[in-house]
Design a protein around this motif. Structure first.
Motif, short mmCIF file in Angstrom:
data_model
loop_
_atom_site.label_atom_id
_atom_site.label_comp_id
_atom_site.label_asym_id
_atom_site.label_seq_id
_atom_site.Cartn_x
_atom_site.Cartn_y
_atom_site.Cartn_z
N TRP A 64 1.31 -1.34 0.02
CA TRP A 64 -0.26 -0.33 0.15
C TRP A 64 0.54 1.31 0.23
O TRP A 64 0.19 2.28 -0.55
CB TRP A 64 -1.00 -0.24 1.04
CG TRP A 64 -2.03 -1.11 0.65
CD1 TRP A 64 -2.32 -2.19 1.37
CD2 TRP A 64 -2.78 -1.67 -0.30
NE1 TRP A 64 -3.44 -2.64 0.75
CE2 TRP A 64 -3.86 -2.21 -0.39
CE3 TRP A 64 -3.43 0.11 -1.26
CZ2 TRP A 64 -4.75 -2.48 -1.12
CZ3 TRP A 64 -4.10 -0.22 -2.13
CH2 TRP A 64 -5.09 -1.56 -2.52
N THR A 68 0.81 3.50 -3.77
CA THR A 68 0.32 4.95 -3.21
C THR A 68 1.70 5.54 -3.88
O THR A 68 0.66 6.79 -4.49
CB THR A 68 -0.14 5.31 -1.59
OG1 THR A 68 -1.24 4.49 -1.11
CG2 THR A 68 -0.21 6.83 -1.62
N ASN A 109 0.78 8.83 5.62
CA ASN A 109 -0.48 8.90 5.89
C ASN A 109 -0.68 10.85 5.13
O ASN A 109 -1.95 11.72 5.02
CB ASN A 109 -1.12 8.82 6.79
CG ASN A 109 -1.84 6.93 6.67
OD1 ASN A 109 -1.23 6.61 5.81
ND2 ASN A 109 -1.16 6.33 8.00
N HIS A 115 -5.40 6.65 4.73
CA HIS A 115 -5.26 6.01 6.09
C HIS A 115 -5.06 5.12 5.54
O HIS A 115 -5.55 3.71 5.52
CB HIS A 115 -6.64 6.50 6.24
CG HIS A 115 -6.63 5.60 8.50
ND1 HIS A 115 -6.62 6.25 9.42
CD2 HIS A 115 -7.06 4.88 8.86
CE1 HIS A 115 -6.01 4.98 10.27
NE2 HIS A 115 -7.10 4.02 9.81
N GLN A 117 -3.85 2.83 7.28
CA GLN A 117 -3.98 1.02 8.28
C GLN A 117 -5.17 0.70 6.97
O GLN A 117 -5.48 -0.06 7.42
CB GLN A 117 -4.53 1.74 9.57
CG GLN A 117 -3.01 2.31 9.71
CD GLN A 117 -2.54 3.32 10.01
OE1 GLN A 117 -3.09 3.75 8.82
NE2 GLN A 117 -1.57 4.47 10.26
N TYR A 118 -6.05 1.01 7.02
CA TYR A 118 -7.75 0.84 6.51
C TYR A 118 -7.07 -0.46 4.96
O TYR A 118 -7.20 -1.77 5.66
CB TYR A 118 -8.32 2.07 6.11
CG TYR A 118 -9.25 0.87 5.30
CD1 TYR A 118 -10.28 0.28 5.46
CD2 TYR A 118 -9.23 1.18 4.33
CE1 TYR A 118 -11.43 0.12 5.40
CE2 TYR A 118 -10.70 0.86 2.80
CZ TYR A 118 -11.75 0.18 4.19
OH TYR A 118 -13.11 -0.58 3.63
N TYR A 119 -5.98 -0.26 4.54
CA TYR A 119 -6.04 -0.88 3.05
C TYR A 119 -4.91 -2.66 3.88
O TYR A 119 -5.39 -2.98 3.40
CB TYR A 119 -5.30 -0.04 2.29
CG TYR A 119 -6.57 0.94 1.75
CD1 TYR A 119 -7.40 0.47 1.22
CD2 TYR A 119 -6.42 2.20 1.99
CE1 TYR A 119 -8.60 1.34 0.53
CE2 TYR A 119 -7.20 3.17 1.69
CZ TYR A 119 -7.89 2.94 0.56
OH TYR A 119 -8.68 3.75 -0.12
N GLY A 121 -5.05 -2.92 6.48
CA GLY A 121 -5.88 -4.52 7.58
C GLY A 121 -6.77 -5.27 6.35
O GLY A 121 -7.53 -6.34 6.76
N LEU A 122 -7.12 -4.57 4.94
CA LEU A 122 -8.10 -5.35 4.50
C LEU A 122 -6.76 -6.41 3.68
O LEU A 122 -7.19 -7.68 3.61
CB LEU A 122 -8.36 -4.61 3.13
CG LEU A 122 -9.50 -3.68 3.10
CD1 LEU A 122 -9.48 -2.83 2.07
CD2 LEU A 122 -10.49 -4.36 3.51
#
Length: 128
Positions: A64, A68, A109, A115, A117-119, A121-122
């Protein structure tokens, strides 16, 4: 960039993957931005692959953070990420203390208004 084919060492489908191409390990990452879809390839070493296979968190962070940053190259908002740039990022994510990795995530970030951490986490949820 052109797609590279070889013996798959990590990953499936439309996700980051590593292929062994004539003895060279190639990390490939598909990236979409609007209607543009590209795949980026960078050479890695056996020790890098070992970490990617063993540590799903660092694997997701590399995915990620790099995704990004590469999206910005597609839109022209940033310059190309060279092999040397990739290597420096890879070393920081895969081979640095975890505190350094967390600081990098926070910096990305802030810089990209995201964010991660969201991706991350996925990816981790899929790895289970």
């Amino acid at each position: 960039m052109a797609a590279i084919s070889g013996k798959r060492r990590m990953g499936d489908g439309y996700e980051p993957h590593v292929d062994d191409v004539e003895g060279r390990l190639i990390y490939s990452l598909p990236v979409d931005s609007g209607h543009v879809s590209l795949s980026f390839e960078y050479e890695i070493e056996a020790g890098d692959l070992a970490v990617l296979l063993d540590d799903s968190y660092r694997r997701a962070v590399l995915h990620w953070v790099l995704h990004t940053k590469l999206q910005r190259t597609i839109t022209g908002m940033a310059g190309e990420i060279s092999q040397a740039d990739f290597r420096a990022l890879l070393l920081e994510i895969l081979h640095s203390p975890i505190g350094d990795v967390e600081r990098l995530i926070q910096a990305v970030n802030r810089e990209h208004n995201i964010h991660l951490q969201y991706y991350i986490g996925l990816d981790l949820a899929q790895a289970r």
